[in-house]
Design an enzyme around this catalytic site. Structure first.
Site, mmCIF file in Angstrom:
data_model
loop_
_atom_site.group_PDB
_atom_site.id
_atom_site.type_symbol
_atom_site.label_atom_id
_atom_site.label_comp_id
_atom_site.label_asym_id
_atom_site.label_seq_id
_atom_site.Cartn_x
_atom_site.Cartn_y
_atom_site.Cartn_z
ATOM 1 N N TYR A 49 -83.592 -90.778 13.905
ATOM 2 C CA TYR A 49 -82.481 -91.690 14.205
ATOM 3 C C TYR A 49 -82.334 -92.734 13.094
ATOM 4 O O TYR A 49 -81.331 -93.437 13.032
ATOM 5 C CB TYR A 49 -82.673 -92.411 15.543
ATOM 6 C CG TYR A 49 -82.769 -91.491 16.755
ATOM 7 C CD1 TYR A 49 -82.459 -90.135 16.650
ATOM 8 C CD2 TYR A 49 -83.171 -91.974 17.982
ATOM 9 C CE1 TYR A 49 -82.559 -89.289 17.750
ATOM 10 C CE2 TYR A 49 -83.266 -91.138 19.093
ATOM 11 C CZ TYR A 49 -82.970 -89.798 18.965
ATOM 12 O OH TYR A 49 -83.072 -88.964 20.055
ATOM 13 N N HIS A 107 -90.031 -83.622 18.449
ATOM 14 C CA HIS A 107 -88.587 -83.758 18.690
ATOM 15 C C HIS A 107 -87.929 -82.411 19.025
ATOM 16 O O HIS A 107 -87.143 -82.320 19.963
ATOM 17 C CB HIS A 107 -87.935 -84.383 17.451
ATOM 18 C CG HIS A 107 -86.632 -85.064 17.725
ATOM 19 N ND1 HIS A 107 -86.184 -86.131 17.001
ATOM 20 C CD2 HIS A 107 -85.672 -84.836 18.636
ATOM 21 C CE1 HIS A 107 -85.009 -86.530 17.462
ATOM 22 N NE2 HIS A 107 -84.677 -85.750 18.461
#
Ligand SMILES: NC(=O)c1ccc[n+]([C@@H]2O[C@H](COP(=O)([O-])OP(=O)(O)OC[C@H]3O[C@@H](n4cnc5c(N)ncnc54)[C@H](OP(=O)(O)O)[C@@H]3O)[C@@H](O)[C@H]2O)c1
Length: 277
Positions: A49, A107
Site C-alpha cells: 500500500y 498478502h
C-alpha cells in the site's frame, strides 16, 4: 455483537477494523488518525500500500496507547523467501515506527512462485521472537492452507479474503471455520460496486433506520466475518463502526448472501492465478 474475537493463538481482534488502502500523504495521515480517534482499534496496512509511514504517523498523532491497538501489515509476493520475509518484516516495523506488529499476513500466495510456505516458516519464527504477535495469510485457498499447516504444524490465525454481498465466500468461510481460522473480509462493502441500492440491503436499512453501509457491515458481523472497511470520510468512518444498535433477522442475512453471483469477484483476483508481487 462481539466486541472482540479471540484468535486460535489466544490474542484478540476487534469485530470491525479499518482498511487503509489507498490512503496516503497528509490526507491519508489525517484519515487514519481520525479513524483511530473515532474508535477504530484494528488498522490494516501492507508493504504494497506504500503507506506504512503514514499509518505510523497517524498512530502517533492519535495518541492512543500502543497496547490498545492492533496493527496489521502484509508481506508482498516479492519477499516470500525466508530471509526476504524476515527483512521485509523488519522494514515494515521501521517504516511504521513500531517494535512489534499485532498481525502479519502473507498478502497473496502467488503459487507460481511457490515460496509462500517459506514465508510462512519465517512468520512462525518471527512470532516466536516476539516481533509479531499473531500470524496469518490472505487470499489463501484450502490447498494453500493445507500446505502451510502440513509443512509447519502451525495453523494461521486469520485468512483475509475478498468478501462482500456479491461475493459471499460461503465455501471459504466454512473452510476457515473448520480449521479455527478467523475470516477477515477485504473490500467488505464491495468497493466501488457496493450493492447499496439492492432491495435486500436498502429495504433492511429502511426497516432498521440505518444506512445501507451499516446493513452490509452488520451482515458481516452476523456471519462472523471481520470486515475492514476503508473510508476517508469521518462521518462514514463513524457509521461503519456503529452497527451494534440493531440486528438483522436470519431471513435478512440470507437475502443479502443470496446476492452472491459467480462473477462477483472485484478484479479477477483468483488466488490460484492472480500474482501480486
Ligand atoms: N488482502 C488483500 O488482498 C486486500 C485487497 C483489497 C483491499 N484490502 C484491504 O481491505 C480494505 C477495504 O477494502 P476496499 O477499500 O477495497 O473496499 P471497501 O472498504 O469495501 O470500500 C471502500 C469504498 O467504499 C466507500 N465507503 C466506505 N464506507 C461507506 C459508507 N458507509 N457509505 C458509502 N460508501 C462508503 C469508500 O469511500 P470514501 O473513502 O469516500 O468514504 C471507498 O470508496 C482496504 O483498505 C485494504 O486495507 C486487502
Amino acid at each position: 455483537m462481539p466486541d472482540t474475537y479471540t484468535l486460535n493463538d489466544g490474542t484478540t481482534l476487534p469485530a470491525i477494523g479499518f482498511g487503509t488502502y489507498p490512503l496516503s500523504g497528509d490526507e491519508g495521515i489525517a484519515a487514519v488518525a481520525s479513524a483511530i480517534e473515532g474508535g477504530y482499534r484494528l488498522i490494516d496496512t501492507a508493504v504494497n500500500y506504500g503507506n506504512e509511514e503514514e499509518v505510523g504517523e497517524a498512530i502517533r498523532r492519535a495518541g492512543v496507547p500502543r497496547e490498545e491497538l492492533r496493527v496489521t501489515s502484509k508481506i508482498p509476493g516479492r519477499h516470500h523467501g525466508y530471509d526476504d520475509a524476515v527483512a521485509s518484516t523488519h522494514a515494515s516495523l521501521e517504516r511504521l515506527g513500531l517494535d512489534y506488529l499485532d498481525l502479519h499476513l502473507i498478502h497473496w500466495p502467488n503459487p507460481s512462485v511457490g515460496k509462500y510456505a517459506e514465508a510462512w516458516r519465517a512468520l512462525v519464527d518471527l512470532r516466536a521472537q516476539g516481533l509479531v504477535r499473531s500470524i496469518g495469510v490472505s487470499n489463501f485457498t484450502e490447498a494453500h492452507l493445507d500446505r502451510v499447516v502440513e509443512e509447519t504444524g502451525v495453523t494461521p490465525s486469520v485468512n483475509q479474503i475478498e468478501l462482500h454481498p456479491y461475493f459471499p465466500q460461503v465455501d471459504m468461510r466454512a473452510v476457515n471455520e473448520r480449521r479455527g481460522i478467523r475470516t477477515e473480509a477485504w473490500s467488505p462493502m464491495g468497493k466501488r460496486q457496493a450493492p447499496f441500492a439492492e432491495p435486500a440491503v436498502a429495504e433492511a436499512a429502511e426497516r432498521h433506520g440505518v444506512t445501507p453501509g451499516q446493513v452490509i457491515l452488520r451482515w458481516h458481523v452476523e456471519l462472523g466475518s471481520l470486515p475492514i472497511p476503508k473510508s476517508a470520510t469521518p462521518e462514514r468512518q463513524r457509521q461503519n463502526l456503529d452497527v451494534d444498535g440493531f440486528a438483522l433477522t436470519d431471513d435478512e442475512v440470507a437475502a443479502i448472501t443470496a446476492l452472491g453471483r459467480p462473477d462477483g469477484r472485484l478484479f479477477g483476483g483468483d488466488p490460484d492465478t492472480h500474482e501480486e508481487m
